[in-house]
Design an enzyme around this catalytic site. Structure first.
Site, PDB file in Angstrom:
ATOM      1  N   CYS A  44      50.119  41.576  38.473  1.00 41.96           N
ATOM      2  CA  CYS A  44      49.096  41.485  39.506  1.00 41.96           C
ATOM      3  C   CYS A  44      48.154  40.367  39.092  1.00 41.96           C
ATOM      4  CB  CYS A  44      48.362  42.810  39.616  1.00 41.96           C
ATOM      5  SG  CYS A  44      47.072  42.807  40.868  1.00 41.96           S
TER       6      CYS A  44
ATOM      7  N   GLU B  13      41.034  38.537  35.708  1.00 46.79           N
ATOM      8  CA  GLU B  13      41.927  39.506  35.103  1.00 46.79           C
ATOM      9  C   GLU B  13      43.311  39.452  35.739  1.00 46.79           C
ATOM     10  OE1 GLU B  13      40.047  43.230  35.790  1.00 46.79           O
ATOM     11  OE2 GLU B  13      38.320  42.797  34.521  1.00 46.79           O
TER      12      GLU B  13
ATOM     13  N   CYS C  14      33.272  44.135  49.993  1.00 49.75           N
ATOM     14  CA  CYS C  14      33.616  45.531  50.249  1.00 49.75           C
ATOM     15  C   CYS C  14      32.833  46.422  49.290  1.00 49.75           C
ATOM     16  CB  CYS C  14      35.118  45.760  50.069  1.00 49.75           C
ATOM     17  SG  CYS C  14      36.141  44.784  51.209  1.00 49.75           S
TER      18      CYS C  14
ATOM     19  N   HIS D 259      42.022  50.191  55.045  1.00 46.38           N
ATOM     20  CA  HIS D 259      41.046  51.154  54.536  1.00 46.38           C
ATOM     21  C   HIS D 259      40.317  51.978  55.595  1.00 46.38           C
ATOM     22  CE1 HIS D 259      41.990  49.291  50.815  1.00 46.38           C
ATOM     23  NE2 HIS D 259      41.303  48.198  51.045  1.00 46.38           N
TER      24      HIS D 259
ATOM     25  N   CYS E 290      34.821  37.809  44.268  1.00 45.83           N
ATOM     26  CA  CYS E 290      35.309  37.903  45.641  1.00 45.83           C
ATOM     27  C   CYS E 290      34.120  37.852  46.585  1.00 45.83           C
ATOM     28  CB  CYS E 290      36.089  39.200  45.849  1.00 45.83           C
ATOM     29  SG  CYS E 290      36.828  39.371  47.502  1.00 45.83           S
TER      30      CYS E 290
ATOM     31  N   CYS F   6      34.449  48.269  46.154  1.00 46.68           N
ATOM     32  CA  CYS F   6      35.226  47.437  45.245  1.00 46.68           C
ATOM     33  C   CYS F   6      34.292  46.764  44.238  1.00 46.68           C
ATOM     34  CB  CYS F   6      35.991  46.376  46.036  1.00 46.68           C
ATOM     35  SG  CYS F   6      36.840  45.152  45.007  1.00 46.68           S
TER      36      CYS F   6
ATOM     37  N   CYS G 116      42.449  49.602  39.513  1.00 51.49           N
ATOM     38  CA  CYS G 116      41.326  49.495  40.446  1.00 51.49           C
ATOM     39  C   CYS G 116      41.845  49.299  41.862  1.00 51.49           C
ATOM     40  CB  CYS G 116      40.424  48.337  40.044  1.00 51.49           C
ATOM     41  SG  CYS G 116      38.911  48.223  41.005  1.00 51.49           S
TER      42      CYS G 116
END
Length: 392
Positions: free
Chosen positions: A119, A106, A130, A240, A126, A133, A357
């Site tokens: 973006c 995306e 995490c 985070h 990935c 996510c 997101c």
């Protein structure tokens, strides 16, 4: 919390076809010569490609007999639009792309009064695992080629030039590597993409280094390599959590490189470039939004060339994670600012199309990093840290 393994080595899959954007100028000229054409045809082909033109009929400066041969050999279709989704009165457009092997990625194009930002994704999926996510929980499908990454930015630039986003024709001004994947886990291709984004015509989009942001969860050796190679793009660190105890869970890469090591590497980058880095911090209700963690983060970053982007989490369907409530956000901001740390809360774009997101949200820009400050109450004297704040 779902515990997935960290994945650094992408699964082996069939390579995408060779593309002009994968090649240096010298390689492209050699490839064109191998096709029996003058080497300068590579420059002509590149000029068309980076302007978003792949239709041979529009390449009128190239002999008609050579156009299709060059296109087939050097401009194969790598990204096919599955669908576009729009939001924010047409100013935000999310695109789902299908790659040559069926993998999906995306990108999100966001238009503002003073700029347009895309973006882009650097991996399909990935491997950083995490738990909050959606991409990280899906796992890693594969690395993208340089041309597949570059193609997302080229498509966004063409969409802006053609007036496909509300507001009429315009220019792509910013690129952020905050889509799917960990950019620094696909270092070589991301590095080649930077060359194309920053390169001048005909082999590039001609963007400024300040307008390109590379995000990482904290691959310390790769941050150091980026520092040594001398680029001055904006560095964003997805932190985070300010303490190792929590970050080991929220960002599993922390089990390899701890918070202190990540910040040390980012500081070295800032010292070489003279530019502050961004600390991305997804605010998650009752997980990492406690006042004592704001104080810990403030102590960690006080006096450094750093800026904090707080990101109210955009929850995904079925996820137990939720965004921090507004009072908690304001308290977090107030405590960071009391510590002297520049802080903004990122406005979200395209929530109704799942376009916001976490790191896919953007608003006003701070040295290339989209962010906008929310109003905060008057800052009171910092609350003394208790024993809980000394953990980690």
């Amino acid at each position: 919390m779902t515990a997935l393994p960290l994945v650094f080595d992408a699964p082996r899959r069939g390579k995408p076809p060779r593309h002009l954007a994968d090649l240096t100028r010298e390689e492209a000229r050699a490839a064109v010569a191998d096709l029996g054409q003058p080497a300068f045809r590579a420059d002509q082909l590149a000029r068309h490609y980076y302007r978003g033109t792949t239709d041979p009929a529009q390449m009128t400066d190239i002999p008609a007999a050579a156009r299709e041969t060059l296109r087939e050999a050097l401009l194969p279709e790598l990204l096919t639009v599955v669908r576009h989704q729009t939001a924010d009165n047409g100013r935000t457009r999310k695109t789902l792309w299908r790659l040559h092997d069926g993998a999906l990625v995306e990108s999100v194009l966001m238009r503002y009064p003073d700029r347009a930002t895309v973006c882009i994704s650097s991996q399909a999926g990935c491997g950083m695992a995490c738990p909050f996510c959606a991409t990280g929980q899906a796992g890693l499908t594969r690395n993208l080629s340089a041309a597949e990454i570059i193609g997302q930015a080229v498509a966004a630039a063409a969409a802006m030039a053609d007036g496909e986003v509300a507001g009429g024709p315009g220019r792509l001004s910013n690129v952020v590597f905050m889509g799917m994947g960990e950019p620094l886990a696909n270092y070589a291709r991301v590095r080649a993409t930077l060359d194309a984004l920053l390169g001048t015509a005909p082999y590039g989009l001609g963007l400024s280094q300040r307008s390109v942001t590379v995000s990482t969860v904290g691959l310390v050796p790769a941050i150091r390599r980026l520092t040594e190679e001398g680029r001055n793009v904006t560095l964003a660190v997805s932190l985070h959590a300010p303490d190792d105890e929590l970050r080991d869970t929220l960002v599993p890469i922390n089990t390899r490189w701890k918070v202190g090591e990540v910040i040390e590497a980012a500081d070295a980058y800032a010292q070489r470039t003279g530019r502050r880095y961004s600390v991305e911090y997804a605010l998650i209700r009752d997980v990492n939004d406690q006042p004592f963690r704001a104080d810990l983060l403030g102590r960690l970053l006080a006096g450094k060339l750093a800026h904090v982007n707080l990101i109210p989490l955009n929850p995904t369907p079925g996820s137990p994670w939720d965004a921090s409530p507004l009072p908690a956000q304001r308290e977090f901001v107030a405590r960071l600012r009391a510590a002297g740390v520049a802080t903004t809360v990122r406005d979200t774009r395209g929530q109704d199309i799942d376009g916001a997101c976490g790191q896919l949200a953007a608003a006003d820009r701070v040295e290339g990093v989209p962010a906008v400050a929310l109003p905060t109450p008057a800052v009171e004297a910092p609350v003394p840290l208790g024993a809980e704040a000394d953990q980690g």
